[in-house]
Write an enzyme that holds these catalytic residues in place. Structure first.
Site, mmCIF file in Angstrom:
data_model
loop_
_atom_site.group_PDB
_atom_site.id
_atom_site.type_symbol
_atom_site.label_atom_id
_atom_site.label_comp_id
_atom_site.label_asym_id
_atom_site.label_seq_id
_atom_site.Cartn_x
_atom_site.Cartn_y
_atom_site.Cartn_z
ATOM 1 C CE LYS A 22 -2.898 5.080 -4.795
ATOM 2 N NZ LYS A 22 -3.017 3.574 -4.696
ATOM 3 C CG ASN A 23 0.490 3.415 -6.354
ATOM 4 O OD1 ASN A 23 -0.225 3.236 -5.452
ATOM 5 N ND2 ASN A 23 -0.208 2.993 -7.556
ATOM 6 C CB CYS A 116 -9.257 -6.660 -5.288
ATOM 7 S SG CYS A 116 -9.043 -4.763 -6.060
ATOM 8 N NE ARG A 121 -4.795 -5.340 -6.999
ATOM 9 C CZ ARG A 121 -4.717 -4.138 -6.471
ATOM 10 N NH1 ARG A 121 -5.638 -3.414 -6.235
ATOM 11 N NH2 ARG A 121 -3.524 -3.466 -6.482
ATOM 12 C CG ASP A 307 -2.877 2.578 -11.607
ATOM 13 O OD1 ASP A 307 -3.805 1.463 -11.619
ATOM 14 O OD2 ASP A 307 -2.151 2.479 -11.127
ATOM 15 N NE ARG A 399 -8.039 2.968 -1.320
ATOM 16 C CZ ARG A 399 -8.014 1.691 -1.694
ATOM 17 N NH1 ARG A 399 -8.695 1.062 -2.323
ATOM 18 N NH2 ARG A 399 -6.829 0.988 -1.710
#
Ligand code: EPU
Length: 419
Positions: A22-23, A116, A121, A307, A399
């Protein structure tokens, strides 16, 4: 709103394929704004953040085709160089269009992200970098307005602290700037190197991506390209932990072993057997009764990924002894600890450190997912909890994880989605 209902206690066994990252896919999609020729991306994960980015690009002027793993993007012209609040508030990575828009059309209007769940962030470093490249930036009504009508100029940008999307945003701005840009203290994440590979295929001149100094020689124009996104190292790590926590045997396929090196080292210290099957497959085997506690501190790549911190904490609830987990990247990324505690974990939070004492028999409970990776840790805890766990707000997990329930179920997990 969907929920997951999970009955714990099954040792997982089977093979789980890893999706595209995803990133890495998000900046790659934004990079398509840099050219008026078509860009084809393969191995795009089918997750909600990708659909959000596609929606944003369409509003900007991109034509996108393909719903599955292959997406073709074509932006003949920038129609509206804007990322509105409605999209940015649901996905902070929307700010990745800032650099490409200023570089291609000389202006951009991007909403400031706001609060967030995992920390403040801010995007001050993206803004600072663009200013170094000669953009004029103003802030009004919750938006950043950037303008560089005569184009951007190469410069040296020394980042105060390491930022992944900040490095990506600046790299995309610099590829069309006049002259040389040097990014210092740049992020070394594999996603940055993957973006550089795509940009180079489009005609950009970039050296050093994947190290802390990136040199970019600006070019007049970029062209179309085809590119395959790297495997998702966070998804890979999550499934390795799923195998380890349930005392099972799980093989993940289609991964990059080097990208999960920091996690594998911790798993081995914790007593999990990790076998490197071939260059793209890893197998974990564990006896969940024999897991040992191992301290862990999150760091930028190649350190232990923030993460994977929440998922690792779930694992440590099942390990013998005390594990100190230190979060150095985000200031508020322990929301999962309180939910894990509701399931019976013994976790004390002290500032940026969590002290996890194990092993504890977890029991199923109703819990709430607070962000993407926190949700993944609750799923992992539920897989070993006695009885049934109901996880609310799984839209967070949608997501960033492609079909997580189907992948886990294929390895024997008792997990189902209910509306
Ligand atoms: N920071 C600033 N100013 C900035 C940018 C960042 O102070 O202008 C701070 C942040 O507040 C944070 C630290 O620097 O404390 C690092 O943030 P970074 O910019 O590296 O994070 P990001 O680029 O916004 C990406 C991933 C995150 C991942 C982080 C750290 C994407 C789309 N997102 O975010 O992924 O946690 O890097 O590795 O690449 C996720 O996938 O669940 C996720 C949150």
């Amino acid at each position: 709103m969907d929920k997951f209902v999970i009955s714990g206690g099954e040792a997982l066994s089977g093979e789980i394929p890893i999706s595209g990252s995803k990133n890495a896919a998000l900046p790659a999609l934004a990079a398509a704004l840099l050219t008026d020729e078509p860009v084809t991306l393969r191995r795009i994960p089918r997750v909600r953040d990708i659909r959000t980015m596609q929606r944003l690009l369409v509003d900007i002027g991109t034509r996108t085709e393909g719903e599955g793993e292959i997406i073709r993007l074509h932006t003949p012209e920038i129609v509206c160089p804007e990322a509105p609040y409605e999209l940015v508030k649901t996905m902070r990575a929307s700010s990745l269009v800032l650099g490409p828009l200023v570089a291609r059309s000389g202006r951009a209007r991007v909403s400031l992200p706001g609060g967030c769940a995992i920390g403040a962030r801010p995007i001050n470093l993206h803004i600072f970098g663009l200013e170094q490249l000669g953009a004029h930036i103003q802030q009004a009504h919750g938006y950043i307005e950037a303008e560089a009508s005569d184009g951007l100029r190469g410069a040296t940008v020394h980042f105060d602290r390491i930022t992944v999307t900040g490095t990506e945003d600046l790299m995309m701005a610099a590829v069309l700037a006049k002259g040389e840009t040097v990014l210092r203290n740049a992020a070394r994440e594999p996603e940055v190197a993957d973006l550089a590979e795509l940009l180079i295929a489009m005609g950009a001149k970039i050296e050093g991506a994947g190290t802390s100094t990136i040199r970019i020689q600006g070019v007049e124009k970029l062209g179309g390209a085809e590119h395959t996104i790297i495997p998702d190292r966070i998804e890979a790590g999550t499934f390795l932990i799923a195998g380890a926590i349930t005392g099972g045997e799980v093989t993940i396929t289609g991964c990059n072993q080097e990208h999960v090196g920091a996690l594998v080292a911790k798993l081995e210290q914790a007593g999990v057997e990790v076998a490197r099957m071939d260059t793209t497959a890893l197998r974990v085997r564990s006896n969940s009764k024999k897991l040992r506690s191992v301290d862990m501190t999150t760091e930028e790549y190649p350190g232990f990924a923030t993460d994977l911190q929440a998922q690792y904490m779930a694992l440590m609830t099942q390990a013998e002894g005390i594990a100190i987990v230190v979060e150095t990247i985000f200031e508020n990324r322990f929301m999962h600890a309180l939910e894990l505690a509701r399931m019976g974990a013994n976790i004390r939070i002290d500032g940026r450190q969590a002290i996890v004492a194990g092993p504890r028999q977890l029991t199923g409970a109703g819990v709430i997912a607070s962000d993407l990776r926190a949700s993944a840790s609750l799923v992992l805890a539920a897989l070993v909890a006695r009885g049934e766990t109901v996880i609310d707000r799984v839209y967070h997990i949608d997501r960033g994880y492609e079909k997580i329930e189907a992948k886990l179920a294929s390895a024997g997990a008792m997990i189902r989605r209910v509306e």
